[in-house]
Design an enzyme around this catalytic site. Structure first.
Site, PDB file in Angstrom:
ATOM      1  N   LYS A  11       0.819  -1.215   0.000  1.00 45.45           N
ATOM      2  CA  LYS A  11       0.000   0.000   0.000  1.00 45.45           C
ATOM      3  C   LYS A  11       0.853   1.265   0.000  1.00 45.45           C
ATOM      4  O   LYS A  11       0.545   2.230  -0.705  1.00 45.45           O
ATOM      5  CB  LYS A  11      -0.950  -0.021   1.199  1.00 45.45           C
ATOM      6  CG  LYS A  11      -2.060  -1.065   1.090  1.00 45.45           C
ATOM      7  CD  LYS A  11      -2.988  -1.003   2.280  1.00 45.45           C
ATOM      8  CE  LYS A  11      -4.189  -1.941   2.099  1.00 45.45           C
ATOM      9  NZ  LYS A  11      -3.770  -3.350   2.032  1.00 45.45           N
ATOM     10  N   HIS A 126      -5.853   1.930  13.122  1.00 45.56           N
ATOM     11  CA  HIS A 126      -5.246   1.605  11.831  1.00 45.56           C
ATOM     12  C   HIS A 126      -6.116   0.611  11.070  1.00 45.56           C
ATOM     13  O   HIS A 126      -6.996  -0.037  11.640  1.00 45.56           O
ATOM     14  CB  HIS A 126      -3.846   1.018  12.014  1.00 45.56           C
ATOM     15  CG  HIS A 126      -2.806   2.026  12.362  1.00 45.56           C
ATOM     16  ND1 HIS A 126      -2.638   2.510  13.643  1.00 45.56           N
ATOM     17  CD2 HIS A 126      -1.873   2.653  11.601  1.00 45.56           C
ATOM     18  CE1 HIS A 126      -1.654   3.391  13.654  1.00 45.56           C
ATOM     19  NE2 HIS A 126      -1.172   3.497  12.424  1.00 45.56           N
ATOM     20  N   LYS A 130      -2.900  -3.901   9.224  1.00 47.95           N
ATOM     21  CA  LYS A 130      -1.673  -3.609   9.980  1.00 47.95           C
ATOM     22  C   LYS A 130      -1.427  -4.725  10.974  1.00 47.95           C
ATOM     23  O   LYS A 130      -2.298  -5.058  11.783  1.00 47.95           O
ATOM     24  CB  LYS A 130      -1.782  -2.267  10.701  1.00 47.95           C
ATOM     25  CG  LYS A 130      -0.492  -1.867  11.429  1.00 47.95           C
ATOM     26  CD  LYS A 130      -0.572  -0.457  11.958  1.00 47.95           C
ATOM     27  CE  LYS A 130       0.680  -0.059  12.737  1.00 47.95           C
ATOM     28  NZ  LYS A 130       1.906  -0.156  11.925  1.00 47.95           N
TER      29      LYS A 130
END
Length: 212
Positions: A11, A126, A130
């Protein structure tokens, strides 16, 4: 500058591939399982996973190539190993928990505010992709505030990277918040690190704050 990006399809890596090329760098990328060619590389950037970053950085430093690391999850022993190896190979290793300039300011403001409030807690949020928790940014923020700060971690789809520091005192609270709404927020910090990394002392340098 000829830059190698570990995790070119990730990403953050995908954003950096385009942004660094647009900034004039000669950018190459590598993914796990592909041959690693560091010939002619001026610096490497790692935004991968906690299980991959140490091996990537070790290989990079062994070749005498400076390394910029944005992957979180490295422990104290890992950082000590990178510092030792960078010194032995007379090169530079730069690690930052967050490359967003606003996040660095948030950590700085939180450290200053913690001197005036008796209690504080951190909420970090997040994306559910993650892998590490608490985040490196939250741990760095807590360390800058003296270390005795409770951290709450949230992992949900739809999030990118967000953090609140809530400080409480008699009859009042103070909230300091930073929101990353696009991974492009990391680009200026990475460009700054690449610009400065070869001029840093041999060994490990930690935190974007060291470059500001």
């Amino acid at each position: 500058m000829r830059v190698l990006i570990f995790g070119r399809e990730g990403k953050v890596g995908a954003v950096l591939m385009q942004a660094l090329a647009a900034a004039g760098h000669d950018v190459r990328g590598v993914e796990a399982g592909e041959p690693l060619d560091l010939e002619g590389i001026d610096a490497a950037v790692d935004f991968t996973t906690p299980t991959a970053v140490l091996g990537n950085a070790t290989a990079t430093l062994a070749a005498g190539v400076p390394c910029v690391i944005g992957t979180t999850g490295l422990g104290d022993d890992d950082l000590a190993q990178l510092d030792r190896q960078a010194r032995e190979t007379t090169t530079q290793c730069f690690v930052a928990a967050n490359f967003a300039l606003g996040a660095v300011l948030m950590m700085r403001f939180a450290a200053e505010a913690s001197r005036s409030f008796p209690r504080a807690e951190i909420i970090e949020l997040h994306a559910d992709t993650k892998l590490d928790a608490p985040s490196g940014t939250a741990k760095a923020t807590a360390a800058g505030m003296g270390g005795d700060v409770t951290i709450h971690s949230v992992r949900l789809p739809g999030l990118i990277a967000h953090q609140e520091v809530i400080l409480g005192g008699l009859g009042e609270t103070l909230t300091i918040r930073h929101d990353t709404t696009s991974r492009e927020a990391f680009v200026p910090g990475v460009l700054l690190a690449l610009d400065r990394v070869r001029g840093l002392p041999h060994g490990l340098t930690v935190g974007l704050d060291a470059l500001l």
